[in-house]
Design a protein around this motif. Structure first.
Motif, PDB file in Angstrom:
ATOM      1  N   MET A 161       0.823  -1.136   0.219  1.00  7.46           N
ATOM      2  CA  MET A 161      -0.006   0.017  -0.009  1.00  7.46           C
ATOM      3  C   MET A 161       0.667   1.358   0.237  1.00  7.46           C
ATOM      4  O   MET A 161       0.539   2.176  -0.623  1.00  7.46           O
ATOM      5  CB  MET A 161      -0.984  -0.001   1.218  1.00  7.46           C
ATOM      6  N   LYS A 162       1.844   1.353   0.919  1.00  7.53           N
ATOM      7  CA  LYS A 162       2.662   2.279   0.811  1.00  7.53           C
ATOM      8  C   LYS A 162       3.504   2.355  -0.564  1.00  7.53           C
ATOM      9  O   LYS A 162       3.647   3.760  -0.883  1.00  7.53           O
ATOM     10  CB  LYS A 162       4.062   2.270   1.941  1.00  7.53           C
ATOM     11  N   ARG A 163       3.787   1.409  -1.366  1.00  4.18           N
ATOM     12  CA  ARG A 163       4.664   1.507  -2.671  1.00  4.18           C
ATOM     13  C   ARG A 163       3.636   2.315  -3.553  1.00  4.18           C
ATOM     14  O   ARG A 163       3.851   3.149  -4.211  1.00  4.18           O
ATOM     15  CB  ARG A 163       5.013   0.328  -3.153  1.00  4.18           C
ATOM     16  N   ILE A 164       2.304   1.871  -3.578  1.00  2.00           N
ATOM     17  CA  ILE A 164       1.259   2.206  -4.320  1.00  2.00           C
ATOM     18  C   ILE A 164       1.081   3.778  -4.164  1.00  2.00           C
ATOM     19  O   ILE A 164       1.088   4.811  -4.840  1.00  2.00           O
ATOM     20  CB  ILE A 164       0.081   1.594  -4.370  1.00  2.00           C
ATOM     21  N   SER A 165       0.994   4.160  -2.779  1.00  4.98           N
ATOM     22  CA  SER A 165       0.877   5.393  -2.460  1.00  4.98           C
ATOM     23  C   SER A 165       2.091   6.491  -2.895  1.00  4.98           C
ATOM     24  O   SER A 165       1.796   7.321  -3.570  1.00  4.98           O
ATOM     25  CB  SER A 165       0.527   5.714  -1.053  1.00  4.98           C
ATOM     26  N   THR A 166       3.203   6.019  -2.734  1.00  3.06           N
ATOM     27  CA  THR A 166       4.201   6.830  -3.262  1.00  3.06           C
ATOM     28  C   THR A 166       4.439   6.855  -4.613  1.00  3.06           C
ATOM     29  O   THR A 166       4.632   7.964  -4.999  1.00  3.06           O
ATOM     30  CB  THR A 166       5.435   6.141  -2.764  1.00  3.06           C
ATOM     31  N   SER A 167       3.999   6.035  -5.472  1.00  2.26           N
ATOM     32  CA  SER A 167       4.154   5.879  -6.794  1.00  2.26           C
ATOM     33  C   SER A 167       2.930   6.939  -7.393  1.00  2.26           C
ATOM     34  O   SER A 167       3.432   7.800  -8.259  1.00  2.26           O
ATOM     35  CB  SER A 167       3.730   4.636  -7.530  1.00  2.26           C
ATOM     36  N   PHE A 168       1.786   6.987  -6.757  1.00  2.00           N
ATOM     37  CA  PHE A 168       0.766   8.059  -7.049  1.00  2.00           C
ATOM     38  C   PHE A 168       1.166   9.315  -6.656  1.00  2.00           C
ATOM     39  O   PHE A 168       1.151  10.292  -7.514  1.00  2.00           O
ATOM     40  CB  PHE A 168      -0.565   7.507  -6.533  1.00  2.00           C
TER      41      PHE A 168
END
Length: 335
Positions: free
Chosen positions: A17-24
């Motif tokens: 979830m953190k990786r997705i959030s950071t990418s966005f």
């Protein structure tokens, strides 16, 4: 899927979830992702969450608002910019990929990114995989692919190289076993079902399923029969096994359990301290570990994996199991 179950997936996969959030947040959205993880780790739920974030009209702090028209349609699974592909029978076929590409390239979508999610991507046949590969190489416009798989190494390397791999980690198996035992499940059954799925709810359902208990018992009988005369083992396949494992999905589960049994044998032979799949069979499986060489155990496991691959073809399932038994019979050598 319940909101509570989704929330649990999000909490367990906080790294994802953190990786997705950071990418966005950084505006670095890839054109293709491979969500890789065991059954029950929440890959599809998080893929839909990611799609919702990408299509949200007013995201805040890299989180979808959940209230806009777009978010509500993703939640209800009817957003026109999202296409979901699942196996047609046992495989994902070329025609499905061709239809997908046609859908992705035709007009009629709303403004914004187009997203397609491929469940069980490892089940793409060769023609389907090659068709998808061409589309991955030459995507048109804002398109994001999310491939879901439980078997990363079964995906074509050329597809792997064009996707960002995101690994989903299962919850602690030891903790799952403890929770199941607290709910009245035996330690032995809890150890088995937590090898089959990482989803606590599904594990509990399997542990209380009489058919699964019968499957478990039959697989262990096959391990025992394979230690006997070849004719007895073949007779067992034709009678006990064939009458229970009728469908491809059931046969695949049986092969998985068989593979786990031989993993237990390897662990006993190597003196490993990992939690076995069949702790109630420790004495029997340990005795087999004394009789078999590492090379033969490896050959057994390779044969089971090969049988799993052949299962998704048109091969007769009883014949498939008979050939597997014959292969295993040849491997029982005394050290």
């Amino acid at each position: 899927m319940t909101v509570e179950k989704e929330r649990r997936f999000f909490e367990e996969q906080h790294v994802v979830m953190k990786r997705i959030s950071t990418s966005f947040q950084n505006g670095r959205i890839g054109h293709a992702y491979l969500f890789d993880g065991e059954r029950g780790t929440g890959k599809e739920a998080i893929a839909l969450y990611f799609a919702k974030l990408l299509l949200c009209d007013q995201p805040e702090n890299s989180v979808p608002c959940e209230t806009c028209h777009s978010c509500r349609r993703v939640t209800s699974r009817n957003h026109p910019n999202i296409t979901m592909i699942r196996p047609d029978g046992q495989d994902i076929k070329k025609e499905q990929m061709s239809d997908l590409i046609f859908t992705m390239t035709k007009k009629g979508f709303e403004l914004g990114r187009k997203i397609y999610i491929i469940a069980a991507a490892e089940r793409m046949n060769v023609a389907a995989a090659n068709t998808l590969l061409k589309f991955l190489e030459e995507p048109e416009g804002e398109v994001t692919a999310i491939l879901l798989t439980e078997a990363y190494h079964s995906i074509l390397p050329t597809i792997q190289s064009r996707c960002q791999r995101i690994a989903f980690h299962p919850p602690s198996r030891e903790r799952m076993i403890e929770n199941l035992v607290e709910k009245g499940i035996t330690t032995s059954m809890a150890a088995t079902v937590t090898m089959v799925t990482a989803d606590p709810d599904e594990a509990f359902e399997l542990a209380n399923d009489d058919q699964f208990a019968h499957m478990r018992k039959t697989v262990l009988k096959l391990v025992e029969a394979s230690d006997l005369h070849v004719q007895e083992a073949l007779l067992f396949i034709q009678s006990d096994w064939a009458s229970l494992f009728k469908e491809k999905e059931e046969t695949e589960r049986g092969l998985d359990l068989l593979l786990y049994a031989y993993r237990d044998i390897v662990a006993y032979k190597a003196g490993l301290q990992s939690v076995p799949t069949f702790p109630d069979q420790q004495e029997f499986l340990r005795s087999l570990s004394m009789k078999m060489t590492y090379s033969k155990l490896s050959a057994h496991m390779d044969a089971i994996l090969q049988a799993k691959k052949q299962l998704h073809g048109n091969m007769n399932r009883t014949l498939l199991m008979e050939q597997l038994v014959l292969s295993m019979q040849e491997g029982l050598l005394v050290v």
